[in-house]
Design a protein around this motif. Structure first.
Motif, PDB file in Angstrom:
ATOM      1  N   TRP A  29       0.460  -1.166   0.167  1.00 38.12           N
ATOM      2  CA  TRP A  29      -0.146  -0.278   0.491  1.00 38.12           C
ATOM      3  C   TRP A  29       1.105   1.284   0.097  1.00 38.12           C
ATOM      4  O   TRP A  29       0.428   2.006  -0.208  1.00 38.12           O
ATOM      5  CB  TRP A  29      -0.768  -0.168   1.328  1.00 38.12           C
ATOM      6  N   SER A  30       2.081   0.845   0.582  1.00 35.57           N
ATOM      7  CA  SER A  30       3.031   2.194   0.802  1.00 35.57           C
ATOM      8  C   SER A  30       3.492   2.551  -0.674  1.00 35.57           C
ATOM      9  O   SER A  30       3.691   3.826  -1.653  1.00 35.57           O
ATOM     10  CB  SER A  30       4.542   1.984   1.760  1.00 35.57           C
ATOM     11  N   ALA A  31       3.441   1.628  -1.676  1.00 40.33           N
ATOM     12  CA  ALA A  31       3.712   1.838  -2.618  1.00 40.33           C
ATOM     13  C   ALA A  31       3.024   1.811  -4.047  1.00 40.33           C
ATOM     14  O   ALA A  31       3.256   2.683  -5.257  1.00 40.33           O
ATOM     15  CB  ALA A  31       4.435   0.323  -3.895  1.00 40.33           C
ATOM     16  N   TYR A  32       1.909   1.717  -3.746  1.00 41.03           N
ATOM     17  CA  TYR A  32       0.281   1.810  -4.640  1.00 41.03           C
ATOM     18  C   TYR A  32      -0.597   2.773  -3.455  1.00 41.03           C
ATOM     19  O   TYR A  32      -1.580   2.580  -2.976  1.00 41.03           O
ATOM     20  CB  TYR A  32       0.258   0.909  -5.115  1.00 41.03           C
ATOM     21  N   PRO A  33       0.293   3.683  -3.576  1.00 36.41           N
ATOM     22  CA  PRO A  33      -1.309   4.735  -2.509  1.00 36.41           C
ATOM     23  C   PRO A  33      -2.441   4.759  -3.240  1.00 36.41           C
ATOM     24  O   PRO A  33      -3.398   5.054  -2.222  1.00 36.41           O
ATOM     25  CB  PRO A  33      -0.580   6.084  -2.162  1.00 36.41           C
ATOM     26  N   GLU A  34      -2.600   4.818  -4.800  1.00 38.29           N
ATOM     27  CA  GLU A  34      -3.505   5.505  -4.738  1.00 38.29           C
ATOM     28  C   GLU A  34      -4.377   4.304  -5.243  1.00 38.29           C
ATOM     29  O   GLU A  34      -5.397   3.866  -4.436  1.00 38.29           O
ATOM     30  CB  GLU A  34      -2.891   5.930  -6.319  1.00 38.29           C
ATOM     31  N   LEU A  35      -4.041   3.512  -5.661  1.00 36.13           N
ATOM     32  CA  LEU A  35      -4.789   1.826  -4.891  1.00 36.13           C
ATOM     33  C   LEU A  35      -5.557   1.671  -3.479  1.00 36.13           C
ATOM     34  O   LEU A  35      -6.260   1.558  -3.436  1.00 36.13           O
ATOM     35  CB  LEU A  35      -4.072   1.016  -5.340  1.00 36.13           C
ATOM     36  N   ALA A  36      -4.355   2.504  -2.811  1.00 36.94           N
ATOM     37  CA  ALA A  36      -5.040   1.742  -1.115  1.00 36.94           C
ATOM     38  C   ALA A  36      -6.201   3.269  -0.921  1.00 36.94           C
ATOM     39  O   ALA A  36      -7.185   2.476  -0.080  1.00 36.94           O
ATOM     40  CB  ALA A  36      -3.520   2.524  -0.319  1.00 36.94           C
ATOM     41  N   PHE A  60      -6.153  -3.017   7.670  1.00 38.82           N
ATOM     42  CA  PHE A  60      -6.344  -2.764   6.431  1.00 38.82           C
ATOM     43  C   PHE A  60      -5.923  -1.231   6.731  1.00 38.82           C
ATOM     44  O   PHE A  60      -5.301  -0.552   5.913  1.00 38.82           O
ATOM     45  CB  PHE A  60      -6.549  -2.852   4.879  1.00 38.82           C
ATOM     46  N   VAL A  61      -7.241  -0.335   7.202  1.00 39.86           N
ATOM     47  CA  VAL A  61      -7.372   1.086   7.033  1.00 39.86           C
ATOM     48  C   VAL A  61      -6.455   1.382   8.357  1.00 39.86           C
ATOM     49  O   VAL A  61      -5.331   2.507   8.238  1.00 39.86           O
ATOM     50  CB  VAL A  61      -8.237   1.350   7.507  1.00 39.86           C
ATOM     51  N   GLY A  62      -6.369   0.764   8.870  1.00 37.76           N
ATOM     52  CA  GLY A  62      -5.469   1.538  10.504  1.00 37.76           C
ATOM     53  C   GLY A  62      -3.987   1.239   9.401  1.00 37.76           C
ATOM     54  O   GLY A  62      -3.474   2.637   9.866  1.00 37.76           O
ATOM     55  N   ALA A  63      -3.432   0.008   9.310  1.00 37.73           N
ATOM     56  CA  ALA A  63      -2.411   0.125   7.835  1.00 37.73           C
ATOM     57  C   ALA A  63      -1.960   0.777   7.466  1.00 37.73           C
ATOM     58  O   ALA A  63      -0.982   2.101   7.196  1.00 37.73           O
ATOM     59  CB  ALA A  63      -1.862  -0.804   7.786  1.00 37.73           C
ATOM     60  N   VAL A  64      -3.068   2.097   6.631  1.00 39.39           N
ATOM     61  CA  VAL A  64      -2.998   2.596   5.228  1.00 39.39           C
ATOM     62  C   VAL A  64      -2.890   3.920   6.356  1.00 39.39           C
ATOM     63  O   VAL A  64      -2.250   4.790   5.824  1.00 39.39           O
ATOM     64  CB  VAL A  64      -4.249   2.189   4.437  1.00 39.39           C
ATOM     65  N   GLN A  65      -2.850   4.012   6.694  1.00 36.97           N
ATOM     66  CA  GLN A  65      -3.838   5.244   8.057  1.00 36.97           C
ATOM     67  C   GLN A  65      -2.103   5.806   8.758  1.00 36.97           C
ATOM     68  O   GLN A  65      -1.868   6.795   8.504  1.00 36.97           O
ATOM     69  CB  GLN A  65      -4.791   4.987   9.369  1.00 36.97           C
ATOM     70  N   LYS A  66      -1.305   4.720   9.062  1.00 39.64           N
ATOM     71  CA  LYS A  66       0.005   4.880   9.679  1.00 39.64           C
ATOM     72  C   LYS A  66       0.717   5.142   9.019  1.00 39.64           C
ATOM     73  O   LYS A  66       2.152   6.066   8.731  1.00 39.64           O
ATOM     74  CB  LYS A  66      -0.101   3.541  10.551  1.00 39.64           C
ATOM     75  N   SER A  67       0.342   5.031   6.983  1.00 38.39           N
ATOM     76  CA  SER A  67       1.977   4.665   6.432  1.00 38.39           C
ATOM     77  C   SER A  67       1.230   6.453   5.454  1.00 38.39           C
ATOM     78  O   SER A  67       1.206   7.485   5.931  1.00 38.39           O
ATOM     79  CB  SER A  67       1.475   3.953   5.414  1.00 38.39           C
TER      80      SER A  67
END
Length: 67
Positions: A29-36, A60-67
Motif C-alpha cells: 500500500w505504501s508503493a501504491y497509495p492511489e490503490l490504497a 487494512f485501514v489502520g495500516a494505510v492510515q499509519k503510512s
C-alpha cells in the motif's frame, strides 16, 4: 472488479477476493497509495460483513492510515 462488487467471489467464497487484497503487506500500500485510497473508499461503504472480514478491513485501514 472490487469497485463493481466488493464481495466478489474468487474461486472459493463470497468476499475471498477482497480478503486476499486486504491482507497484502503494508509495503504494497505504501508503493501504491492511489490503490490504497481507492480500496479505503470501497471498504468504507460496506456493511453487514462477517466479523472476520470486518477485522481485515479495520486492520487494512489502520495500516494505510499509519503510512
Amino acid at each position: 472488479m472490487l469497485r463493481d462488487n466488493p464481495l466478489a467471489e474468487g474461486d472459493m467464497y463470497e468476499g475471498d477476493l477482497l480478503r486476499a487484497v486486504l491482507t497484502r503487506t503494508p509495503a504494497v500500500w505504501s508503493a501504491y497509495p492511489e490503490l490504497a485510497r481507492q480500496l479505503t473508499f470501497i471498504v468504507g461503504g460496506l456493511s453487514d460483513l462477517s466479523p472476520d472480514l470486518r477485522s481485515k478491513v479495520e486492520r487494512f485501514v489502520g495500516a494505510v492510515q499509519k503510512s
